[in-house]
Design an enzyme around this catalytic site. Sequence first.
Site, PDB file in Angstrom:
ATOM      1  N   LYS A 122       0.865  -1.187   0.000  1.00  0.00           N
ATOM      2  CA  LYS A 122       0.000   0.000   0.000  1.00  0.00           C
ATOM      3  C   LYS A 122       0.896   1.231   0.000  1.00  0.00           C
ATOM      4  CE  LYS A 122      -4.440   1.120   0.231  1.00  0.00           C
ATOM      5  NZ  LYS A 122      -5.644   0.425  -0.236  1.00  0.00           N
ATOM      6  N   ASP A 151      -7.085   4.549  -4.288  1.00  0.00           N
ATOM      7  CA  ASP A 151      -7.724   4.403  -2.975  1.00  0.00           C
ATOM      8  C   ASP A 151      -8.312   5.785  -2.692  1.00  0.00           C
ATOM      9  OD1 ASP A 151      -7.876   2.451  -0.489  1.00  0.00           O
ATOM     10  OD2 ASP A 151      -7.358   4.373   0.372  1.00  0.00           O
TER      11      ASP A 151
HETATM   12  P1  NAP Z   1     -12.904   7.989  -2.307  1.00  0.00           P
HETATM   13  O1  NAP Z   1     -13.478   7.783  -3.662  1.00  0.00           O
HETATM   14  O2  NAP Z   1     -11.850   8.998  -2.113  1.00  0.00           O
HETATM   15  O3  NAP Z   1     -14.138   8.263  -1.313  1.00  0.00           O
HETATM   16  C1  NAP Z   1     -13.956   8.302   0.064  1.00  0.00           C
HETATM   17  C2  NAP Z   1     -15.245   8.747   0.721  1.00  0.00           C
HETATM   18  O4  NAP Z   1     -15.100   8.636   2.127  1.00  0.00           O
HETATM   19  C3  NAP Z   1     -15.593  10.193   0.430  1.00  0.00           C
HETATM   20  O5  NAP Z   1     -16.979  10.339   0.453  1.00  0.00           O
HETATM   21  C4  NAP Z   1     -14.941  10.915   1.596  1.00  0.00           C
HETATM   22  O6  NAP Z   1     -15.554  12.152   1.903  1.00  0.00           O
HETATM   23  C5  NAP Z   1     -15.148   9.940   2.726  1.00  0.00           C
HETATM   24  N1  NAP Z   1     -14.015  10.061   3.686  1.00  0.00           N
HETATM   25  C6  NAP Z   1     -12.706   9.880   3.444  1.00  0.00           C
HETATM   26  N2  NAP Z   1     -11.974  10.111   4.540  1.00  0.00           N
HETATM   27  C7  NAP Z   1     -12.847  10.480   5.475  1.00  0.00           C
HETATM   28  C8  NAP Z   1     -12.693  10.863   6.824  1.00  0.00           C
HETATM   29  N3  NAP Z   1     -11.497  10.902   7.428  1.00  0.00           N
HETATM   30  N4  NAP Z   1     -13.828  11.150   7.509  1.00  0.00           N
HETATM   31  C9  NAP Z   1     -15.059  11.074   6.897  1.00  0.00           C
HETATM   32  N5  NAP Z   1     -15.247  10.722   5.625  1.00  0.00           N
HETATM   33  C10 NAP Z   1     -14.154  10.437   4.931  1.00  0.00           C
HETATM   34  O7  NAP Z   1     -12.278   6.607  -1.739  1.00  0.00           O
HETATM   35  P2  NAP Z   1     -12.769   5.123  -2.017  1.00  0.00           P
HETATM   36  O8  NAP Z   1     -11.891   4.550  -3.067  1.00  0.00           O
HETATM   37  O9  NAP Z   1     -14.247   5.076  -2.172  1.00  0.00           O
HETATM   38  O10 NAP Z   1     -12.351   4.403  -0.648  1.00  0.00           O
HETATM   39  C11 NAP Z   1     -13.225   4.315   0.477  1.00  0.00           C
HETATM   40  C12 NAP Z   1     -12.779   3.192   1.392  1.00  0.00           C
HETATM   41  O11 NAP Z   1     -12.774   1.948   0.665  1.00  0.00           O
HETATM   42  C13 NAP Z   1     -11.356   3.316   1.964  1.00  0.00           C
HETATM   43  O12 NAP Z   1     -11.335   2.723   3.246  1.00  0.00           O
HETATM   44  C14 NAP Z   1     -10.525   2.466   1.010  1.00  0.00           C
HETATM   45  O13 NAP Z   1      -9.327   2.020   1.603  1.00  0.00           O
HETATM   46  C15 NAP Z   1     -11.495   1.332   0.773  1.00  0.00           C
HETATM   47  N6  NAP Z   1     -11.260   0.532  -0.435  1.00  0.00           N
HETATM   48  C16 NAP Z   1     -11.228   1.127  -1.664  1.00  0.00           C
HETATM   49  C17 NAP Z   1     -11.041   0.343  -2.782  1.00  0.00           C
HETATM   50  C18 NAP Z   1     -11.088   0.921  -4.174  1.00  0.00           C
HETATM   51  O14 NAP Z   1     -11.041   0.138  -5.130  1.00  0.00           O
HETATM   52  N7  NAP Z   1     -11.209   2.213  -4.359  1.00  0.00           N
HETATM   53  C19 NAP Z   1     -10.833  -1.037  -2.647  1.00  0.00           C
HETATM   54  C20 NAP Z   1     -10.896  -1.616  -1.379  1.00  0.00           C
HETATM   55  C21 NAP Z   1     -11.111  -0.812  -0.287  1.00  0.00           C
HETATM   56  P3  NAP Z   1     -14.936  13.504   1.298  1.00  0.00           P
HETATM   57  O15 NAP Z   1     -15.296  13.497  -0.154  1.00  0.00           O
HETATM   58  O16 NAP Z   1     -15.606  14.566   2.064  1.00  0.00           O
HETATM   59  O17 NAP Z   1     -13.468  13.416   1.554  1.00  0.00           O
END
Ligand code: NAP
Length: 457
Positions: free
Chosen positions: A126, A166
Amino acid sequence: MNPTLQPIFDEILARNPGESEFHQATRELLDSLGPVVARHPEYADAAILRRVCEPERQIIFRVPWVDDAGQVQLNRGFRVEFNSALGPYKGGLRFHPSVYLGIVKFLGFEQIFKNALTGMPIGGGKGGSDFDPKGRSDAEVMRFCQSFMTELYRHIGEYTDVPAGDIGVGGREIGYLFGQYKRITNRYESGVLTGKGIGWGGSLVRTEATGYGTVFFANEILKARKSSFEGQTVVVSGSGNVAIYAAEKATELGAIVVACSDSSGYVVDEKGLDLDLLKEVKEVRRERLSAYAEARESARFVAGGPDSSGSSGSSGSSVWDVPCDIALPCATQNELDGDHALTLARNGCTVVAEGANMPCTPAAVRVFAEAGIAFAPGKAANAGGVATSALEMQQNASRDSWSFAHTEERLEQIMVGIHARCLETAETYGVPGNYVAGANIAGFTRVADAMLALGVI
Ligand code: NAP
């Protein structure tokens, strides 16, 4: 914790001071492994547990860049190459101001066992940066990505380490990162990054994969309970990549998704989220969630959503106060705490599946167990993203591109397989129905067996 494992955890605490998220993730794994060490003394003999908790390589680097006002900005970049027993390191990059070594290590550690659970040939890693893309222009994001890759390129490669997106890293950032990699190396090495655009080496379904996969996994839990998504009320947290596509698949399967959130608050929309509007607000206009409520009569916005410390924000309420049958936390780590879990239980929630990594605190997980709520840990439930990244790598290696329907079918089969593997393993090790133990043990034993075979390296 099993007494033979306690010294290993004590050593982790001593060797990795201040990295609370990493401590939490290692503890959660070790808590499940008592029955494994009892049955497999060979793992202890080869110090597999101690070795698997120590990254193979950790890289920290300076990322200087120039903003639109001509000022020099400075960020820190990370890549933790945690374990390559099963294949090249694989795992996303996170750009968020909260990123530090402890977060990257927790995510890399989770990634090892998640990747193993998919059954595919990928190790765990990561990376990321404390860079905050919010409010930055496209040109600033590009200059940052180029500076980040100017150091990272020497550590990655399709047979070495394959990053993806991510939090804060989506298609735009992957494009800039790939462009700089290609420029520096003079190679069109498609397999070095996943999450690429469809026109230049990406895979259909990769954008949707994590959210869809989480819902496929939850659907298997529901089927095992002779139920389905049809007519169920769903709440998701977050409104990013994972949340939007989890909401989309749940809606397709007949559920009504009544709420989602971002770091500024949450929206409640009893008619069911308008996903076209949500995508327009969050993916195209990159606005705050309040803009969704302003554009839709049936929706209201509540300021002060959950944050990564598990507190409920300034309003004192959180998206988890909205009554639901199924909860899908898809935002960030430790966003759903014990009090939120009690609220969900009181409101009749029956299934919680983690789309995010470690969004539920240990206290929340205990509440779910006591309340009889089925709980799917992220390691299993959100593995669809990385699994589809591995499918993207397969397509790149064979210079092929598959149809949406074929790729989605492969994703669904993989999620059904992971669900079955978790249940079978939990049964074999005397903890039937426990998805946390099933996922931890099934992922760990696959990695441990490969490490045994590869010798002391
Ligand atoms: P993303 O598109 O950047 O979206 C993240 C979302 O979570 C946004 O709505 C953001 O709000 C909110 N968020 C982020 N940090 C926050 C915080 N500290 N407090 C409150 N809200 C917060 O990211 P994503 O890819 O969807 O990832 C979300 C989760 O899934 C993470 O835990 C990531 O590790 C996990 N994940 C992602 C993938 C993937 O393929 N993308 C795969 C496996 C797991 P704002 O817009 O206001 O920042």
